[in-house]
Design an enzyme around this catalytic site. Sequence first.
Site, PDB file in Angstrom:
ATOM      1  N   LYS A   8      10.217 -33.104   7.230  1.00  0.00           N
ATOM      2  CA  LYS A   8      11.237 -33.982   7.809  1.00  0.00           C
ATOM      3  C   LYS A   8      11.124 -35.348   7.142  1.00  0.00           C
ATOM      4  O   LYS A   8      10.082 -35.723   6.594  1.00  0.00           O
ATOM      5  CB  LYS A   8      11.085 -34.110   9.326  1.00  0.00           C
ATOM      6  CG  LYS A   8       9.751 -34.695   9.816  1.00  0.00           C
ATOM      7  CD  LYS A   8       9.666 -36.209   9.777  1.00  0.00           C
ATOM      8  CE  LYS A   8       8.317 -36.713  10.283  1.00  0.00           C
ATOM      9  NZ  LYS A   8       8.084 -38.157   9.981  1.00  0.00           N
ATOM     10  N   PRO A  97       3.405 -32.150   1.025  1.00  0.00           N
ATOM     11  CA  PRO A  97       2.278 -33.080   0.840  1.00  0.00           C
ATOM     12  C   PRO A  97       1.722 -33.564   2.178  1.00  0.00           C
ATOM     13  O   PRO A  97       2.471 -33.773   3.140  1.00  0.00           O
ATOM     14  CB  PRO A  97       2.900 -34.237   0.057  1.00  0.00           C
ATOM     15  CG  PRO A  97       4.089 -33.647  -0.626  1.00  0.00           C
ATOM     16  CD  PRO A  97       4.620 -32.610   0.316  1.00  0.00           C
ATOM     17  N   SER A  98       0.408 -33.735   2.231  1.00  0.00           N
ATOM     18  CA  SER A  98      -0.245 -34.237   3.433  1.00  0.00           C
ATOM     19  C   SER A  98      -0.294 -35.763   3.414  1.00  0.00           C
ATOM     20  O   SER A  98      -0.173 -36.392   2.364  1.00  0.00           O
ATOM     21  CB  SER A  98      -1.670 -33.677   3.519  1.00  0.00           C
ATOM     22  OG  SER A  98      -1.654 -32.263   3.566  1.00  0.00           O
ATOM     23  N   GLY A 101       3.975 -38.736   5.754  1.00  0.00           N
ATOM     24  CA  GLY A 101       5.090 -39.079   6.626  1.00  0.00           C
ATOM     25  C   GLY A 101       6.177 -38.028   6.649  1.00  0.00           C
ATOM     26  O   GLY A 101       7.309 -38.300   7.055  1.00  0.00           O
ATOM     27  N   LEU A 102       5.839 -36.795   6.227  1.00  0.00           N
ATOM     28  CA  LEU A 102       6.819 -35.713   6.156  1.00  0.00           C
ATOM     29  C   LEU A 102       6.618 -34.674   7.260  1.00  0.00           C
ATOM     30  O   LEU A 102       7.370 -33.701   7.338  1.00  0.00           O
ATOM     31  CB  LEU A 102       6.749 -35.030   4.783  1.00  0.00           C
ATOM     32  CG  LEU A 102       7.074 -35.931   3.583  1.00  0.00           C
ATOM     33  CD1 LEU A 102       6.869 -35.153   2.273  1.00  0.00           C
ATOM     34  CD2 LEU A 102       8.508 -36.463   3.661  1.00  0.00           C
ATOM     35  N   GLY A 103       5.606 -34.857   8.096  1.00  0.00           N
ATOM     36  CA  GLY A 103       5.427 -33.988   9.255  1.00  0.00           C
ATOM     37  C   GLY A 103       4.898 -32.606   8.954  1.00  0.00           C
ATOM     38  O   GLY A 103       5.086 -31.696   9.760  1.00  0.00           O
ATOM     39  N   GLY A 104       4.217 -32.423   7.836  1.00  0.00           N
ATOM     40  CA  GLY A 104       3.814 -31.077   7.433  1.00  0.00           C
ATOM     41  C   GLY A 104       2.916 -30.376   8.432  1.00  0.00           C
ATOM     42  O   GLY A 104       3.142 -29.212   8.775  1.00  0.00           O
ATOM     43  N   GLY A 105       1.873 -31.057   8.922  1.00  0.00           N
ATOM     44  CA  GLY A 105       0.969 -30.432   9.882  1.00  0.00           C
ATOM     45  C   GLY A 105       1.660 -30.108  11.190  1.00  0.00           C
ATOM     46  O   GLY A 105       1.441 -29.039  11.784  1.00  0.00           O
ATOM     47  N   SER A 106       2.503 -31.019  11.650  1.00  0.00           N
ATOM     48  CA  SER A 106       3.255 -30.786  12.890  1.00  0.00           C
ATOM     49  C   SER A 106       4.206 -29.611  12.738  1.00  0.00           C
ATOM     50  O   SER A 106       4.374 -28.801  13.655  1.00  0.00           O
ATOM     51  CB  SER A 106       4.042 -32.045  13.262  1.00  0.00           C
ATOM     52  OG  SER A 106       3.173 -33.129  13.527  1.00  0.00           O
ATOM     53  N   ASP A 139       5.537 -35.388  17.218  1.00  0.00           N
ATOM     54  CA  ASP A 139       6.722 -34.944  16.489  1.00  0.00           C
ATOM     55  C   ASP A 139       6.807 -33.425  16.371  1.00  0.00           C
ATOM     56  O   ASP A 139       7.748 -32.904  15.772  1.00  0.00           O
ATOM     57  CB  ASP A 139       6.805 -35.608  15.109  1.00  0.00           C
ATOM     58  CG  ASP A 139       5.591 -35.331  14.240  1.00  0.00           C
ATOM     59  OD1 ASP A 139       4.584 -34.788  14.742  1.00  0.00           O
ATOM     60  OD2 ASP A 139       5.619 -35.682  13.046  1.00  0.00           O
TER      61      ASP A 139
END
Length: 281
Positions: A8, A97-98, A101-106, A139
């Site tokens: 995101k 990417p970790s 600010g792209l919400g990957g883990g969430s 998020d």
Amino acid sequence: MIIFPCAKINLGLNVVERRPDGYHNLQTVFFPVPICDALEIKTMDEHFPSAVACDLKVTGNAVECNEADNLIVKAYNMIAADFDIPRVHAHLYKNIPSQAGLGGGSSDAAFMIRLLDQRFRINIGNAAMESYAARLGADCPFFISAEPAYAEGIGEILSPVNITDHNLKGHTLVVVKPDVAVSTKEAFSHIKPCQPEVCCRDVVAMPVEEWKSLLKNDFEDSVFSFHPQLKEIKERLYAFGATYAQMSGSGSSLFGIFNSKVDKEEAEKAFADCRTFVIDF
């Protein structure tokens, strides 16, 4: 069974007040983008000698946490506590990417809830899945539906926002991720909560050409003071022709929205020192 957790970006991000619990209330627009991980689960044979019920393997980008602390495993354990589901092997191919600010883990956590619901026909329902997801991160609920949404509270209170058909169709999104990690502590260190002049929900309904003067990410001043190279990348996005550019979340990714098609090779060359993603709307 396999699913593809998406990333995101935040279209505007305003820190509006500090809460009594020490957290901050936000206003932002979450917008899904097709930068994706891949997540697969397979039922574990009952005789497989595993000490854990969710055996996770991660390939692709490195993930800096141990298996037990991974949100995918936490999502499984949370659902397994309430529903009778078998043990699973999970394979995450990490592409988002970790610390970006792209919400990957969430996203991985929320999509794991969705995957378990589909694979084992639990039929939890979206509202309940969002409630479960909120227990894993502010998020996370957004990724249950992964549709554009206006978010309040700490990011968990969602309402619909329709922007694609009005003003992003025909545009190109360029997401740039430098080799910089931003801590949440850094991002909040210089924040002074205040109400924006115009709510981001209202700004995104306007033409993109009007966003630059109205749509803000309140974390930029704080983060740019620690990492001036991020401010320089934002300036490079504008120099490259972006109509609007902003940092996503608390960083360190930045994105530019272009009102015409962007050549992928030219973008990668212009930001050769970063990972670069080019997405046409």
